[in-house]
Design an enzyme around this catalytic site. Structure first.
Site, PDB file in Angstrom:
ATOM      1  N   VAL A   2      42.237  44.631  47.449  1.00  0.00           N
ATOM      2  CA  VAL A   2      41.740  43.295  47.790  1.00  0.00           C
ATOM      3  C   VAL A   2      42.865  42.284  47.615  1.00  0.00           C
ATOM      4  O   VAL A   2      43.534  42.245  46.581  1.00  0.00           O
ATOM      5  CB  VAL A   2      40.551  42.891  46.889  1.00  0.00           C
ATOM      6  CG1 VAL A   2      40.052  41.493  47.244  1.00  0.00           C
ATOM      7  CG2 VAL A   2      39.413  43.900  47.006  1.00  0.00           C
ATOM      8  N   CYS A   3      43.084  41.468  48.650  1.00  0.00           N
ATOM      9  CA  CYS A   3      44.035  40.355  48.544  1.00  0.00           C
ATOM     10  C   CYS A   3      43.390  39.124  49.176  1.00  0.00           C
ATOM     11  O   CYS A   3      42.213  39.126  49.495  1.00  0.00           O
ATOM     12  CB  CYS A   3      45.380  40.697  49.181  1.00  0.00           C
ATOM     13  SG  CYS A   3      45.416  40.721  50.971  1.00  0.00           S
ATOM     14  N   ALA A   4      44.167  38.096  49.349  1.00  0.00           N
ATOM     15  CA  ALA A   4      43.607  36.839  49.849  1.00  0.00           C
ATOM     16  C   ALA A   4      42.975  37.017  51.233  1.00  0.00           C
ATOM     17  O   ALA A   4      41.829  36.638  51.445  1.00  0.00           O
ATOM     18  CB  ALA A   4      44.672  35.753  49.867  1.00  0.00           C
TER      19      ALA A   4
ATOM     20  N   GLY B 141      43.717  40.119  53.285  1.00  0.00           N
ATOM     21  CA  GLY B 141      43.753  41.512  53.712  1.00  0.00           C
ATOM     22  C   GLY B 141      45.011  41.891  54.477  1.00  0.00           C
ATOM     23  O   GLY B 141      45.198  43.053  54.822  1.00  0.00           O
TER      24      GLY B 141
ATOM     25  N   LEU C 246      39.397  38.813  50.115  1.00  0.00           N
ATOM     26  CA  LEU C 246      38.385  38.412  49.129  1.00  0.00           C
ATOM     27  C   LEU C 246      37.046  38.089  49.773  1.00  0.00           C
ATOM     28  O   LEU C 246      36.001  38.298  49.169  1.00  0.00           O
ATOM     29  CB  LEU C 246      38.863  37.180  48.357  1.00  0.00           C
ATOM     30  CG  LEU C 246      39.624  37.431  47.061  1.00  0.00           C
ATOM     31  CD1 LEU C 246      40.158  36.118  46.510  1.00  0.00           C
ATOM     32  CD2 LEU C 246      38.762  38.131  46.035  1.00  0.00           C
TER      33      LEU C 246
END
Length: 100
Positions: A9-11, A13, A41
């Site tokens: 998971v990142c800001a 993707g 997210l």
């Protein structure tokens, strides 16, 4: 080694999708066939049910407690250097450590 389903998971993707490809190649080279998916997210709540562990990009590590409570899955933040260089071996060890 047991197969793992890893959710990155990142800001948004985007940066984790690059990392996802490196991790998938590493997994395939080990012959384990782990399932790895990268999302932002805004969508992790829709897909986490299919995963064993959640790894957060360093840029969203401040949301770790929330992600852990929402998913009830082992969750960790990928160390910034491992994330930046795509250190697959170290990132897999992190996932294995929090699963055990």
């Amino acid at each position: 080694m047991k197969q793992m389903n890893i959710l990155l998971v990142c800001a948004g993707g985007m940066s984790t999708s690059i990392l996802m490809k490196k991790l998938q190649a590493y997994s395939d080279s080990r012959g384990i066939n782990d399932q790895i998916k990268a999302v932002g997210l805004s969508v992790y709540e829709d897909v986490y049910q299919d995963f064993d562990v959640v790894l957060l990009g360093p840029q969203v590590s401040y949301r770790m407690e929330e992600v852990q409570k929402t998913t009830n899955l082992p969750t960790a933040s990928i160390p910034p250097l491992d994330y930046a260089v795509g250190n697959s071996e170290s990132i897999f060890k992190l996932a294995e450590d929090i699963l055990s």
